[in-house]
Design a protein around this motif. Structure first.
Motif, PDB file in Angstrom:
ATOM      1  N   THR A 113     -47.737 116.365 -49.244  1.00 28.74           N
ATOM      2  CA  THR A 113     -46.131 116.965 -48.499  1.00 28.74           C
ATOM      3  C   THR A 113     -46.217 116.491 -47.420  1.00 28.74           C
ATOM      4  O   THR A 113     -46.259 115.552 -46.748  1.00 28.74           O
ATOM      5  CB  THR A 113     -47.693 118.284 -48.195  1.00 28.74           C
ATOM      6  OG1 THR A 113     -48.335 119.020 -48.732  1.00 28.74           O
ATOM      7  CG2 THR A 113     -46.729 119.578 -47.258  1.00 28.74           C
TER       8      THR A 113
ATOM      9  N   TYR B 182     -39.026 116.436 -40.681  1.00 25.55           N
ATOM     10  CA  TYR B 182     -39.263 117.644 -40.072  1.00 25.55           C
ATOM     11  C   TYR B 182     -37.954 118.274 -39.265  1.00 25.55           C
ATOM     12  O   TYR B 182     -37.436 119.023 -39.020  1.00 25.55           O
ATOM     13  CB  TYR B 182     -40.239 118.129 -39.570  1.00 25.55           C
ATOM     14  CG  TYR B 182     -41.740 118.374 -39.855  1.00 25.55           C
ATOM     15  CD1 TYR B 182     -42.380 119.015 -40.681  1.00 25.55           C
ATOM     16  CD2 TYR B 182     -42.531 117.071 -39.917  1.00 25.55           C
ATOM     17  CE1 TYR B 182     -43.298 119.871 -41.562  1.00 25.55           C
ATOM     18  CE2 TYR B 182     -43.458 117.197 -41.474  1.00 25.55           C
ATOM     19  CZ  TYR B 182     -43.749 118.503 -41.760  1.00 25.55           C
ATOM     20  OH  TYR B 182     -45.207 118.583 -42.465  1.00 25.55           O
TER      21      TYR B 182
ATOM     22  N   PRO C 163     -36.186 123.147 -42.455  1.00 29.22           N
ATOM     23  CA  PRO C 163     -37.092 124.425 -41.515  1.00 29.22           C
ATOM     24  C   PRO C 163     -37.932 124.006 -41.092  1.00 29.22           C
ATOM     25  O   PRO C 163     -38.208 122.975 -41.233  1.00 29.22           O
ATOM     26  CB  PRO C 163     -37.066 125.708 -43.094  1.00 29.22           C
ATOM     27  CG  PRO C 163     -36.023 124.679 -43.757  1.00 29.22           C
ATOM     28  CD  PRO C 163     -36.127 123.665 -43.816  1.00 29.22           C
ATOM     29  N   GLU C 164     -38.133 125.298 -40.686  1.00 35.45           N
ATOM     30  CA  GLU C 164     -39.443 125.413 -39.957  1.00 35.45           C
ATOM     31  C   GLU C 164     -40.843 125.156 -40.816  1.00 35.45           C
ATOM     32  O   GLU C 164     -40.320 125.196 -41.644  1.00 35.45           O
ATOM     33  CB  GLU C 164     -39.968 126.742 -39.186  1.00 35.45           C
ATOM     34  CG  GLU C 164     -39.425 126.459 -37.918  1.00 35.45           C
ATOM     35  CD  GLU C 164     -39.501 126.066 -37.096  1.00 35.45           C
ATOM     36  OE1 GLU C 164     -40.900 125.808 -36.535  1.00 35.45           O
ATOM     37  OE2 GLU C 164     -38.561 125.285 -35.946  1.00 35.45           O
ATOM     38  N   PRO C 165     -41.625 124.047 -40.354  1.00 34.93           N
ATOM     39  CA  PRO C 165     -42.926 123.784 -41.773  1.00 34.93           C
ATOM     40  C   PRO C 165     -43.328 125.705 -42.028  1.00 34.93           C
ATOM     41  O   PRO C 165     -43.503 127.062 -41.116  1.00 34.93           O
ATOM     42  CB  PRO C 165     -44.060 123.269 -40.342  1.00 34.93           C
ATOM     43  CG  PRO C 165     -42.925 122.768 -39.454  1.00 34.93           C
ATOM     44  CD  PRO C 165     -42.394 123.640 -38.681  1.00 34.93           C
ATOM     45  N   GLN C 166     -44.452 125.121 -43.356  1.00 35.35           N
ATOM     46  CA  GLN C 166     -44.399 126.466 -43.864  1.00 35.35           C
ATOM     47  C   GLN C 166     -45.972 126.100 -44.119  1.00 35.35           C
ATOM     48  O   GLN C 166     -45.290 125.122 -45.346  1.00 35.35           O
ATOM     49  CB  GLN C 166     -43.224 126.725 -45.290  1.00 35.35           C
ATOM     50  CG  GLN C 166     -41.729 127.389 -43.959  1.00 35.35           C
ATOM     51  CD  GLN C 166     -41.950 128.490 -43.955  1.00 35.35           C
ATOM     52  OE1 GLN C 166     -42.272 129.654 -44.133  1.00 35.35           O
ATOM     53  NE2 GLN C 166     -40.598 128.492 -42.653  1.00 35.35           N
ATOM     54  N   GLY C 167     -46.405 127.754 -44.866  1.00 33.35           N
ATOM     55  CA  GLY C 167     -48.244 127.047 -44.972  1.00 33.35           C
ATOM     56  C   GLY C 167     -49.029 126.479 -44.685  1.00 33.35           C
ATOM     57  O   GLY C 167     -48.126 125.478 -43.333  1.00 33.35           O
ATOM     58  N   LYS C 168     -50.209 126.319 -44.405  1.00 35.55           N
ATOM     59  CA  LYS C 168     -51.265 125.419 -43.843  1.00 35.55           C
ATOM     60  C   LYS C 168     -50.971 124.272 -43.468  1.00 35.55           C
ATOM     61  O   LYS C 168     -51.603 123.159 -42.870  1.00 35.55           O
ATOM     62  CB  LYS C 168     -52.922 125.961 -44.094  1.00 35.55           C
ATOM     63  CG  LYS C 168     -52.603 125.202 -45.700  1.00 35.55           C
ATOM     64  CD  LYS C 168     -54.208 126.179 -46.233  1.00 35.55           C
ATOM     65  CE  LYS C 168     -54.744 125.324 -47.676  1.00 35.55           C
ATOM     66  NZ  LYS C 168     -54.812 124.168 -47.102  1.00 35.55           N
TER      67      LYS C 168
ATOM     68  N   GLU D 166     -48.027 122.595 -44.465  1.00 33.14           N
ATOM     69  CA  GLU D 166     -47.146 121.740 -43.543  1.00 33.14           C
ATOM     70  C   GLU D 166     -47.573 121.930 -41.929  1.00 33.14           C
ATOM     71  O   GLU D 166     -46.450 120.891 -41.321  1.00 33.14           O
ATOM     72  CB  GLU D 166     -45.553 122.361 -43.900  1.00 33.14           C
ATOM     73  CG  GLU D 166     -45.188 122.082 -45.463  1.00 33.14           C
ATOM     74  CD  GLU D 166     -43.695 122.430 -45.820  1.00 33.14           C
ATOM     75  OE1 GLU D 166     -42.956 122.997 -44.859  1.00 33.14           O
ATOM     76  OE2 GLU D 166     -43.206 122.013 -46.688  1.00 33.14           O
ATOM     77  N   THR D 167     -47.808 122.922 -41.646  1.00 35.26           N
ATOM     78  CA  THR D 167     -48.362 123.298 -40.111  1.00 35.26           C
ATOM     79  C   THR D 167     -49.237 121.854 -39.562  1.00 35.26           C
ATOM     80  O   THR D 167     -49.177 121.846 -38.595  1.00 35.26           O
ATOM     81  CB  THR D 167     -48.703 125.118 -40.424  1.00 35.26           C
ATOM     82  OG1 THR D 167     -47.299 125.966 -41.100  1.00 35.26           O
ATOM     83  CG2 THR D 167     -49.291 124.593 -38.352  1.00 35.26           C
TER      84      THR D 167
ATOM     85  N   LEU E  91     -52.081 127.835 -38.385  1.00 30.67           N
ATOM     86  CA  LEU E  91     -51.127 128.328 -38.889  1.00 30.67           C
ATOM     87  C   LEU E  91     -51.844 130.354 -38.474  1.00 30.67           C
ATOM     88  O   LEU E  91     -50.402 130.684 -38.461  1.00 30.67           O
ATOM     89  CB  LEU E  91     -51.987 128.894 -40.815  1.00 30.67           C
ATOM     90  CG  LEU E  91     -50.975 129.468 -41.680  1.00 30.67           C
ATOM     91  CD1 LEU E  91     -49.175 128.944 -41.733  1.00 30.67           C
ATOM     92  CD2 LEU E  91     -50.988 129.459 -43.262  1.00 30.67           C
TER      93      LEU E  91
ATOM     94  N   SER F  25     -50.093 130.250 -35.221  1.00 32.38           N
ATOM     95  CA  SER F  25     -47.811 130.144 -34.888  1.00 32.38           C
ATOM     96  C   SER F  25     -47.676 131.428 -35.878  1.00 32.38           C
ATOM     97  O   SER F  25     -46.567 131.951 -34.736  1.00 32.38           O
ATOM     98  CB  SER F  25     -47.826 129.369 -36.168  1.00 32.38           C
ATOM     99  OG  SER F  25     -48.248 129.490 -37.519  1.00 32.38           O
TER     100      SER F  25
END
Length: 704
Positions: free
Chosen positions: A578, A585, A589-594, A596-597, A701, A704
């Protein structure tokens, strides 16, 4: 020739090393990477690019057979083994083998393009590759941390001793970059390197001729002695055969101990070679008469005959010649020493009278803060504080001809710009020997300083750093105590060390591992590992060999590491596969999912080690490419730069390089990533840390 990480062998992950690894592959590792084709139709007279029914290889290992679709394959027998009975559906499957004697790693690749390269057989250069890698081992013996390995010792000479000879040295650093690239030339007040005097050159030629004559004389004498030895051997062999023949004939004539008179006659005959010849030349009746009439051996006559041997005269002549040669050798050696004395003491160049001494130049720069920072990479107050500390606590002293201020200024100027030894000789108006000794002296003090300054402020890590109280990280990373990473430092190495130092970027480097806290201070630095090894080799060496020094995380605490390290107890790695680094970043786009977050928060916090490396290399330019000093000195220079980094950080005096990072927590100097290979991902090892990672990821997650 790099290894591969994360490949499963017998169901367990392993950390691949970069090919030439003496610990893994033995003391004489001969590594060969090649693609071996596997024929999917394993029947007699198979078709396709490789008509053989099967390809046979040699090896000793085992692996998960389901990867290859092989029903039966045993690599542990130590004998030749055959790939057969494949169950794959594709046309071809290729195996990439990293073959060594006694060890094998089998990462898998699927495709046909690489296979086509070997349709006519294996490359012809495999034998040359064997020769290239023979003896190239990486066993960790070069690793170095402050206080655990021998520091630099001056060779018992004064730091002000002028070098008698300033000949070119293979380890003398060359100029780097364009700045002052031609400064090895000198002016009238700094004359060029003095050449040998005519007397010394003449004696060199005479000594060379004398040695050639002496060697020729010794070879001639050796050949004569060998010839004499061979002749004596042949003569003794012929005499023994003649005695045996005479004795045998005498036995046939009935002569034995029962006939003592005739037996004494036989004894007299065999002591005279001419009597034996005469005996053998006659018939039986004459031989009996010869034995009956044989007289006792005349000892005096035999001795006289022996003294008349011409070889004895030759031996006496050669011994006399050797005695004369010894006298000649002593005379020539004495004359050569006399020529050396003349060249050293009676033909010396005049002492230089520089318009501005090195000390005056340093003091002049101390009066200009901006110019001083550009030259010495620190402010004047910082310089004076460092100088006082080295003098009071680490043995830095002035000598009769050079001061400690000049020596320290020269050292900082050389590692900051960087500058070579010859450039320092030109700038400070010192001989090469004096410059080298001054460099040794300061480097020795810096390594001692590193022992005391590169360590945790609190070994138990009882205090939470203020940055962890930021709402982005608290309470998720409240038990984090720092970050770990490796960096490759380019360096110039001898040709025979080229392969071991070659990293995946195609340059020769040292792989340096460092641990830092969130104040950007290094608390552990391990240098000296060669650039070809994987980061995990360096990490394992630091946590085992130097376990008594390594700042192990206390129970419940952990370090942040990147994907090049496994997720294990006390070391928290990001999710593999990942996007992770901050630059990925920035325009996304903003981090998606656990995953990437979590990776984004992990990267924002772990970048403290990258920022520390960036400031380190931004300040001390010698780390962009360390000149061709001895390998152990290169390692000590790296540790010394880290010690200076920490000293500046804890001094409390503002520094412009650190200030830039303090203003922006996400700012990473570009020097941190210059010439750095991407990390090779490894498999995680701890289910407990994986669960802990998931718990943080879900909490982030949800927040956020």
């Amino acid at each position: 020739m790099e290894g591969h990480d994360g490949d499963d062998m017998n169901g367990a992950g392993y950390n691949g090393d970069h090919g030439i690894d003496g610990t893994t592959h033995g003391n004489d590792a001969r590594t060969r990477d090649f693609l071996a084709p596997v024929n999917p139709w394993c029947h007699a007279g198979g078709s396709g690019l490789f008509p053989d029914a099967a390809q046979t290889f040699s090896g000793s290992s085992s692996f998960n057979q389901s990867w290859l679709g092989l029903e039966s394959l045993d690599l542990n027998s130590g004998e030749d083994w055959t790939l057969s009975n494949t169950r794959q559906t594709g046309l071809y499957r290729t195996l990439r083998f990293s073959m060594t004697y006694g060890a094998m790693k089998l990462p898998l690749a699927i495709g046909q393009s690489d296979l086509m390269k070997f349709r006519k057989g294996l490359p012809e250069y495999l034998d040359q590759m064997d020769k290239m890698f023979t003896g190239n081992t990486v066993d960790g013996s070069t690793s170095f941390i402050a206080g655990e390995s021998g520091t630099i010792d001056l060779d018992g000479t004064s730091s002000d001793e002028e070098a008698a000879y300033e000949q070119d040295d293979q380890l003398t650093p060359l100029s780097i970059g364009n700045k002052r690239a031609s400064s090895t030339s000198t002016n009238a007040s700094s004359p060029r390197k003095r050449s040998k005097s005519p007397a010394l050159r003449a004696m060199d030629n005479n000594m060379r001729t004398h040695n050639e004559i002496a060697n020729h004389r010794l070879c001639l004498m050796e050949s004569m002695f060998e010839h004499r030895k061979q002749e004596d051997h042949n003569s003794q062999s012929a005499l023994s055969q003649k005695i045996d023949r005479v004795t045998q004939i005498a036995k046939e004539m009935g002569i034995s101990a029962q006939t003592p008179t005739l037996f004494r006659g036989l004894y007299n005959i065999i002591h005279n070679e001419s009597d034996m010849d005469f005996f053998l030349a006659n018939g039986p009746e004459e031989r009996m008469i010869i034995i009956e009439q044989a007289t006792p051996v005349d000892v005096v006559s035999a001795a006289a005959t022996h003294c008349a041997d011409p070889w004895d005269d030759l031996e006496e002549m050669m011994m006399a010649e050797l005695e004369h040669a010894e006298d000649d050798d002593a005379f020539m050696y004495g004359m050569y020493q006399y020529a050396l004395h003349i060249d050293k003491h009676l033909n010396r160049a005049e002492y230089r009278q520089p318009a501005m001494t090195g000390l005056e130049w340093v003091q002049r720069k101390l009066g200009d803060s901006k110019a001083y920072y550009s030259m010495f990479r620190m402010s004047p107050p910082m310089f004076h504080r460092l100088h006082d500390l080295l003098v009071q606590s680490y043995g830095l002293k002035s000598s009769t001809k050079s001061t400690s201020i000049e020596a320290l200024g020269m050292f900082l100027w050389m590692i900051g710009a960087p500058q070579s030894v010859r450039q320092a000789e030109d700038r400070f108006e010192r001989s090469l020997g004096t410059v080298s000794n001054m460099l040794h002296k300061i480097l020795k003090c810096m390594v001692k300083l590193a022992t005391d300054i590169i360590k945790p402020v609190d070994p138990q890590f009882r205090t939470m750093h203020p940055r962890l109280r930021n709402r982005r990280f608290y309470p998720y990373f409240k038990d984090c105590i720092g970050a770990i990473d490796g960096t490759h430092v380019p360096c110039v190495v001898p040709n025979h060390k080229f392969v071991q130092h070659l990293c995946r970027k195609g340059m020769t480097t040292q792989n340096v591992m460092a641990v830092c806290d969130f104040d950007m201070r290094f608390i552990f630095v391990l240098a000296g590992w060669l650039g070809s090894v994987h980061d995990m080799r360096v990490f394992n060496d630091g946590t085992t060999t130097y376990s008594h020094v390594f700042p192990h995380p206390p129970a419940g605490k952990y370090y942040l590491v990147d994907s090049g390290y496994p997720n294990r107890l006390g070391y928290l790695a990001p999710y593999k596969g990942t996007k992770y680094h901050l630059q990925e970043y920035r325009d996304a786009p903003e981090p998606q999912g656990k995953e990437e977050t979590f990776n984004y928060a992990h990267s924002c916090l772990r970048n403290v080690i990258e920022r520390s490396f960036g400031v380190l290399k931004m300040k001390w330019h010698i780390l962009h490419q360390i000149p061709s000093y001895a390998p152990h000195k290169q390692s000590q220079i790296i540790v010394a730069c880290c010690a200076l980094h920490n000293f500046i950080r804890i001094s409390g005096i503002e520094d412009r390089h650190f200030a830039r990072c303090d203003r922006d927590d996400n700012y990473v100097p570009r020097q941190a990533s210059d010439n750095q290979p991407d990390p090779e991902e490894v498999e995680d090892e701890s289910d407990l840390m994986n669960e802990f990672c998931d718990s943080i990821a879900y909490a982030l997650l949800n927040h956020s």
